[in-house]
Design a protein around this motif. Structure first.
Motif, PDB file in Angstrom:
ATOM      1  N   THR A 133      77.093 -18.782 -20.755  1.00 47.66           N
ATOM      2  CA  THR A 133      77.169 -19.250 -19.069  1.00 47.66           C
ATOM      3  C   THR A 133      76.539 -20.868 -19.123  1.00 47.66           C
ATOM      4  OG1 THR A 133      75.202 -18.139 -18.282  1.00 47.66           O
ATOM      5  CG2 THR A 133      77.240 -17.095 -18.232  1.00 47.66           C
ATOM      6  N   PRO A 134      77.142 -21.730 -18.212  1.00 51.78           N
ATOM      7  CA  PRO A 134      76.188 -23.104 -18.176  1.00 51.78           C
ATOM      8  C   PRO A 134      74.677 -22.845 -17.983  1.00 51.78           C
ATOM      9  CG  PRO A 134      78.325 -23.193 -17.295  1.00 51.78           C
ATOM     10  CD  PRO A 134      78.250 -21.576 -17.688  1.00 51.78           C
ATOM     11  N   GLU A 135      74.413 -21.861 -17.154  1.00 48.72           N
ATOM     12  CA  GLU A 135      73.005 -21.572 -16.672  1.00 48.72           C
ATOM     13  C   GLU A 135      72.211 -20.978 -17.843  1.00 48.72           C
ATOM     14  OE1 GLU A 135      75.910 -21.385 -13.829  1.00 48.72           O
ATOM     15  OE2 GLU A 135      75.794 -19.904 -15.123  1.00 48.72           O
ATOM     16  N   ALA A 136      72.806 -20.417 -18.674  1.00 46.86           N
ATOM     17  CA  ALA A 136      72.080 -19.682 -20.022  1.00 46.86           C
ATOM     18  C   ALA A 136      71.965 -20.618 -21.305  1.00 46.86           C
ATOM     19  CB  ALA A 136      72.556 -18.516 -20.194  1.00 46.86           C
ATOM     20  N   LEU A 137      72.643 -21.679 -21.225  1.00 47.49           N
ATOM     21  CA  LEU A 137      72.518 -22.780 -22.487  1.00 47.49           C
ATOM     22  C   LEU A 137      71.334 -23.042 -23.033  1.00 47.49           C
ATOM     23  CD1 LEU A 137      75.270 -25.244 -21.740  1.00 47.49           C
ATOM     24  CD2 LEU A 137      75.539 -23.514 -23.296  1.00 47.49           C
ATOM     25  N   LEU A 150      73.237 -25.755 -27.587  1.00 44.83           N
ATOM     26  CA  LEU A 150      73.717 -27.026 -27.459  1.00 44.83           C
ATOM     27  C   LEU A 150      73.787 -27.610 -28.957  1.00 44.83           C
ATOM     28  CD1 LEU A 150      74.421 -29.175 -25.143  1.00 44.83           C
ATOM     29  CD2 LEU A 150      72.191 -29.813 -25.408  1.00 44.83           C
ATOM     30  N   ALA A 151      72.998 -27.353 -29.824  1.00 49.84           N
ATOM     31  CA  ALA A 151      72.949 -27.752 -31.169  1.00 49.84           C
ATOM     32  C   ALA A 151      74.278 -27.432 -31.842  1.00 49.84           C
ATOM     33  CB  ALA A 151      71.593 -27.377 -31.951  1.00 49.84           C
ATOM     34  N   SER A 161      57.421 -31.688 -27.135  1.00 47.09           N
ATOM     35  CA  SER A 161      57.412 -30.559 -27.611  1.00 47.09           C
ATOM     36  C   SER A 161      57.955 -29.230 -26.815  1.00 47.09           C
ATOM     37  CB  SER A 161      55.999 -30.251 -28.223  1.00 47.09           C
ATOM     38  OG  SER A 161      55.980 -29.168 -29.049  1.00 47.09           O
ATOM     39  N   HIS A 162      58.914 -28.435 -27.628  1.00 50.32           N
ATOM     40  CA  HIS A 162      59.514 -27.485 -26.695  1.00 50.32           C
ATOM     41  C   HIS A 162      60.183 -26.404 -27.494  1.00 50.32           C
ATOM     42  CE1 HIS A 162      63.480 -29.007 -27.460  1.00 50.32           C
ATOM     43  NE2 HIS A 162      62.874 -30.121 -27.681  1.00 50.32           N
ATOM     44  N   TRP A 163      60.401 -25.213 -27.025  1.00 49.10           N
ATOM     45  CA  TRP A 163      61.376 -24.146 -27.542  1.00 49.10           C
ATOM     46  C   TRP A 163      62.417 -24.260 -27.357  1.00 49.10           C
ATOM     47  CZ3 TRP A 163      62.309 -19.058 -24.952  1.00 49.10           C
ATOM     48  CH2 TRP A 163      62.756 -18.225 -25.914  1.00 49.10           C
ATOM     49  N   TRP A 164      63.279 -24.159 -28.441  1.00 48.98           N
ATOM     50  CA  TRP A 164      64.730 -24.279 -28.468  1.00 48.98           C
ATOM     51  C   TRP A 164      65.439 -23.245 -27.814  1.00 48.98           C
ATOM     52  CZ3 TRP A 164      67.816 -26.841 -33.001  1.00 48.98           C
ATOM     53  CH2 TRP A 164      67.417 -27.675 -33.448  1.00 48.98           C
ATOM     54  N   GLY A 165      64.772 -21.972 -27.633  1.00 56.54           N
ATOM     55  CA  GLY A 165      65.270 -20.876 -27.019  1.00 56.54           C
ATOM     56  C   GLY A 165      65.168 -21.135 -25.481  1.00 56.54           C
ATOM     57  N   GLU A 166      64.388 -21.944 -25.025  1.00 57.49           N
ATOM     58  CA  GLU A 166      64.350 -22.258 -23.461  1.00 57.49           C
ATOM     59  C   GLU A 166      65.750 -22.624 -22.648  1.00 57.49           C
ATOM     60  OE1 GLU A 166      61.467 -24.710 -20.213  1.00 57.49           O
ATOM     61  OE2 GLU A 166      61.811 -25.393 -22.084  1.00 57.49           O
ATOM     62  N   ASP A 167      66.203 -22.277 -21.567  1.00 53.19           N
ATOM     63  CA  ASP A 167      67.217 -22.546 -21.081  1.00 53.19           C
ATOM     64  C   ASP A 167      67.234 -24.217 -20.593  1.00 53.19           C
ATOM     65  OD1 ASP A 167      67.085 -23.002 -17.945  1.00 53.19           O
ATOM     66  OD2 ASP A 167      65.756 -21.334 -18.530  1.00 53.19           O
ATOM     67  N   LEU A 168      68.099 -24.880 -20.938  1.00 57.86           N
ATOM     68  CA  LEU A 168      68.220 -26.309 -20.675  1.00 57.86           C
ATOM     69  C   LEU A 168      67.938 -26.670 -19.211  1.00 57.86           C
ATOM     70  CD1 LEU A 168      71.478 -26.919 -22.781  1.00 57.86           C
ATOM     71  CD2 LEU A 168      68.997 -27.630 -23.282  1.00 57.86           C
ATOM     72  N   CYS A 220      61.124 -29.108 -16.161  1.00 56.02           N
ATOM     73  CA  CYS A 220      59.817 -29.654 -16.677  1.00 56.02           C
ATOM     74  C   CYS A 220      59.850 -31.118 -16.656  1.00 56.02           C
ATOM     75  CB  CYS A 220      59.796 -29.021 -18.066  1.00 56.02           C
ATOM     76  SG  CYS A 220      59.246 -26.991 -17.791  1.00 56.02           S
ATOM     77  N   LEU A 221      60.947 -31.846 -17.296  1.00 53.25           N
ATOM     78  CA  LEU A 221      60.802 -33.297 -17.508  1.00 53.25           C
ATOM     79  C   LEU A 221      60.676 -33.990 -16.139  1.00 53.25           C
ATOM     80  CD1 LEU A 221      63.098 -33.621 -20.379  1.00 53.25           C
ATOM     81  CD2 LEU A 221      60.673 -33.613 -20.349  1.00 53.25           C
TER      82      LEU A 221
END
Length: 176
Positions: free
Chosen positions: A93-97, A102-103, A134-141, A147-148
Motif C-alpha cells: 500500500t502507498p502508506e507502507a512503502l 522504492l529501490a 542516515s536512516h533505516w531503509w525499512g522505515e515507511d517513506l 522526520c525531514l
C-alpha cells in the motif's frame, strides 16, 4: 569542512596561544565561509517532459523536501496502479512503502532505463546538500519525510532550498 578541505588544519593548534591561536582560528573560519554554498532561491518546478540533467559529481545530488514528496507521491500512485508487491510477496500500500520497496520498483528501473539517479531526474542542476541523512531503509517513506519536515521546522530551514544527501536517491543503480 575541516576534514574535507583542510585535514591538517588542526595540527599544532594545541600548542598555539593568544594571538597565534586567534589568527589560526580566524583563518579556518574564513575558509569555511568561502567554502559554504551561497543560499539559493527555490528552483522553479520542472516542466512536464523537461529534459533530465546529468550531475557528474555525486556529492552535488542533494534532494529537497518538495522534490522528495513529489517523487514519493508519484511512486505511491504507481504502487496502486501497478499492484506492487513487497520483498516478501505481499501486496504493498502507498502508506507502507519503504525505501527497499522504492529501490525495487522505482529507483532501480529508473536507473536501468536512464542511467540517472532520482535527483538527476528532478533537479535543474547541481544541488549541494547541507545535510547527510542516515536512516533505516525499512522505515515507511511517510515517516521518513515527516522526520525531514520536523528537521526543517526545528532549524527554521526553507524546505525548497535545503538539500539532503540521501544515498539511495543520489546514485543510479539498477539493483537495490
Amino acid at each position: 569542512y575541516i576534514l574535507s578541505r583542510a585535514p591538517t588544519a588542526l595540527d599544532g593548534l594545541r600548542r598555539l596561544r593568544g594571538p597565534d591561536l586567534a589568527s589560526s582560528v580566524a583563518a579556518l573560519a574564513d575558509g569555511f565561509k568561502r567554502w559554504q554554498p551561497e543560499p539559493r532561491a527555490a528552483p522553479a518546478p520542472r516542466a512536464a517532459g523537461a529534459a533530465h540533467v546529468r550531475i557528474d559529481e555525486t556529492a552535488l545530488r542533494g534532494i529537497s523536501l518538495p522534490q522528495l514528496r513529489a517523487y514519493v507521491a508519484d511512486a505511491a500512485k504507481r504502487c496502486k496502479k501497478e499492484a506492487w508487491k513487497s520483498r516478501s510477496g505481499e501486496p504493498l500500500t502507498p502508506e507502507a512503502l519503504t525505501l527497499y520497496d522504492l529501490a525495487t520498483h522505482a529507483i532501480g528501473p529508473l536507473a536501468a532505463a536512464t542511467g540517472l539517479s532520482v535527483v538527476e531526474t528532478l533537479a535543474d542542476g547541481p544541488q549541494p546538500p547541507a545535510w547527510f541523512v542516515s536512516h533505516w531503509w525499512g522505515e515507511d517513506l511517510l515517516s521518513f519525510i515527516k522526520c525531514l519536515e520536523q528537521h526543517c521546522k526545528d532549524r527554521k530551514l526553507d524546505e525548497a532550498t535545503t538539500y539532503y544527501w540521501v544515498r539511495r536517491g543520489t546514485r543510479p543503480r539498477a539493483r537495490p
